[in-house]
Design a protein around this motif. Structure first.
Motif, PDB file in Angstrom:
ATOM      1  N   TRP A 112       0.843  -1.211   0.000  1.00  0.00           N
ATOM      2  CA  TRP A 112       0.000   0.000   0.000  1.00  0.00           C
ATOM      3  C   TRP A 112       0.872   1.253   0.000  1.00  0.00           C
ATOM      4  CZ3 TRP A 112      -4.522  -1.338  -1.556  1.00  0.00           C
ATOM      5  CH2 TRP A 112      -5.055  -2.568  -1.167  1.00  0.00           C
ATOM      6  N   LEU A 113       2.025   1.187   0.692  1.00  0.00           N
ATOM      7  CA  LEU A 113       2.979   2.306   0.650  1.00  0.00           C
ATOM      8  C   LEU A 113       3.402   2.563  -0.799  1.00  0.00           C
ATOM      9  CD1 LEU A 113       5.548   1.754   3.569  1.00  0.00           C
ATOM     10  CD2 LEU A 113       4.292   3.851   3.061  1.00  0.00           C
ATOM     11  N   LEU A 114       3.717   1.486  -1.495  1.00  0.00           N
ATOM     12  CA  LEU A 114       4.159   1.619  -2.894  1.00  0.00           C
ATOM     13  C   LEU A 114       3.021   2.114  -3.774  1.00  0.00           C
ATOM     14  CD1 LEU A 114       6.347  -1.622  -3.212  1.00  0.00           C
ATOM     15  CD2 LEU A 114       7.142   0.732  -2.960  1.00  0.00           C
ATOM     16  N   ALA A 115       1.808   1.607  -3.520  1.00  0.00           N
ATOM     17  CA  ALA A 115       0.650   2.045  -4.311  1.00  0.00           C
ATOM     18  C   ALA A 115       0.396   3.527  -4.074  1.00  0.00           C
ATOM     19  CB  ALA A 115      -0.582   1.221  -3.940  1.00  0.00           C
ATOM     20  N   ALA A 116       0.546   3.966  -2.822  1.00  0.00           N
ATOM     21  CA  ALA A 116       0.332   5.374  -2.494  1.00  0.00           C
ATOM     22  C   ALA A 116       1.384   6.236  -3.191  1.00  0.00           C
ATOM     23  CB  ALA A 116       0.393   5.576  -0.982  1.00  0.00           C
ATOM     24  N   ARG A 117       2.611   5.765  -3.183  1.00  0.00           N
ATOM     25  CA  ARG A 117       3.693   6.506  -3.830  1.00  0.00           C
ATOM     26  C   ARG A 117       3.437   6.623  -5.346  1.00  0.00           C
ATOM     27  NH1 ARG A 117       9.473   4.017  -2.900  1.00  0.00           N
ATOM     28  NH2 ARG A 117       9.006   4.433  -0.725  1.00  0.00           N
ATOM     29  N   ARG A 118       2.942   5.541  -5.920  1.00  0.00           N
ATOM     30  CA  ARG A 118       2.735   5.493  -7.367  1.00  0.00           C
ATOM     31  C   ARG A 118       1.535   6.347  -7.803  1.00  0.00           C
ATOM     32  NH1 ARG A 118      -0.338   1.916  -9.776  1.00  0.00           N
ATOM     33  NH2 ARG A 118      -0.385   0.632  -7.911  1.00  0.00           N
ATOM     34  N   THR A 119       0.473   6.368  -6.971  1.00  0.00           N
ATOM     35  CA  THR A 119      -0.784   6.984  -7.416  1.00  0.00           C
ATOM     36  C   THR A 119      -1.056   8.328  -6.753  1.00  0.00           C
ATOM     37  OG1 THR A 119      -2.033   5.924  -5.633  1.00  0.00           O
ATOM     38  CG2 THR A 119      -1.836   4.698  -7.709  1.00  0.00           C
TER      39      THR A 119
END
Ligand code: PMP
Length: 230
Positions: A112-119
């Motif tokens: 979710w950290l990565l998804a937040a960073r990406r989006t």
């Protein structure tokens, strides 16, 4: 017995990964020696047997979760891989908020950290009270019109806390949020009913339930699974 000491070995770490009963090893060997071929990709007898075994597995997992639909089960490499699939495949954007808890395993945090960073989506965390339970009043405050996903462990691998998934899901659904449940410590220990537990998506690893390492599932209603862009 223990190779190191010769003394009888008592293994107490099954919640992390369970030892496999001989019946499980034998079933794996039987598949490899009698059924192995490309499932869903061949028209000959052996491939049909592989397909049958593969689909039989989905049907049995679905039945174990109280579902009559094999389509509610997507086979993955395990919990981490299932949660990554959800975090990477769900449509999120800069307006979205992802609500986690402070007691998440890295498996349900880093994707979710990565998804937040990406989006550009924002991560928020439900606090844990001194007794090891979730602060549900804070949860009600954090839950808002921007909350797109609520992702939480059903049972904490650190605290043993059993979170009130059904209650949390009811509030999340009232706000139109999707509920993703890390069931790594729940399936096999609690009676898990897919349609009743409140999870839209539910992740699990076979090796925590006497099954093989590197195998697991992401389960959910077809509409929820179809929201994931592979
Ligand atoms: N979530 C929880 C709550 C867990 O206990 C574990 C395993 N310790 C995982 C996720 C990760 O499972 P896996 O390594 O099988 O993907």
């Amino acid at each position: 017995g223990s190779r190191a000491t010769g003394a009888p070995l008592v293994y107490l770490d099954s919640a992390a990964t369970a030892q496999k009963p001989l019946a499980v090893l034998e079933a794996g060997r039987r598949f490899e020696t009698e059924c192995n071929a490309s499932a869903h990709r061949g028209l000959y007898g052996l491939a049909a047997r592989a397909t049958e075994a593969y689909e039989g597995c989905r049907a049995r997992v679905a039945a174990f979760l109280g579902s009559s639909s094999p389509e509610s089960v997507a086979i993955t490499r395990g919990t981490t891989s299932a949660l990554n699939l959800a975090a990477q495949g769900l449509a999120l954007g800069p307006d979205a908020e992802i609500l986690l808890t402070e007691m998440e395993h890295h498996s349900n945090l880093v994707p979710w950290l990565l998804a937040a960073r990406r989006t550009g989506a924002r991560l928020r965390h439900i606090p844990v009270l001194a007794g090891g339970t979730l602060d549900l009043e804070a949860f009600e405050r954090l839950l808002g019109p921007k909350t797109r996903v609520v992702a939480l462990a059903w049972v904490s691998n650190v605290l043993g806390t059993i979170n009130p998934v059904e209650r949390i899901a009811e509030a999340a659904h009232a706000r139109g949020a999707l509920v993703v449940v890390d069931a790594a410590q729940a399936v096999g220990r609690l009676p898990v009913r897919l349609a009743e537990c409140g999870a839209d998506l539910l992740a699990f690893s076979a090796h925590k339930c006497c099954g093989p390492m590197g195998l697991g599932f992401l389960a959910g209603a077809r509409q929820a699974l179809e929201r994931i862009e592979p």
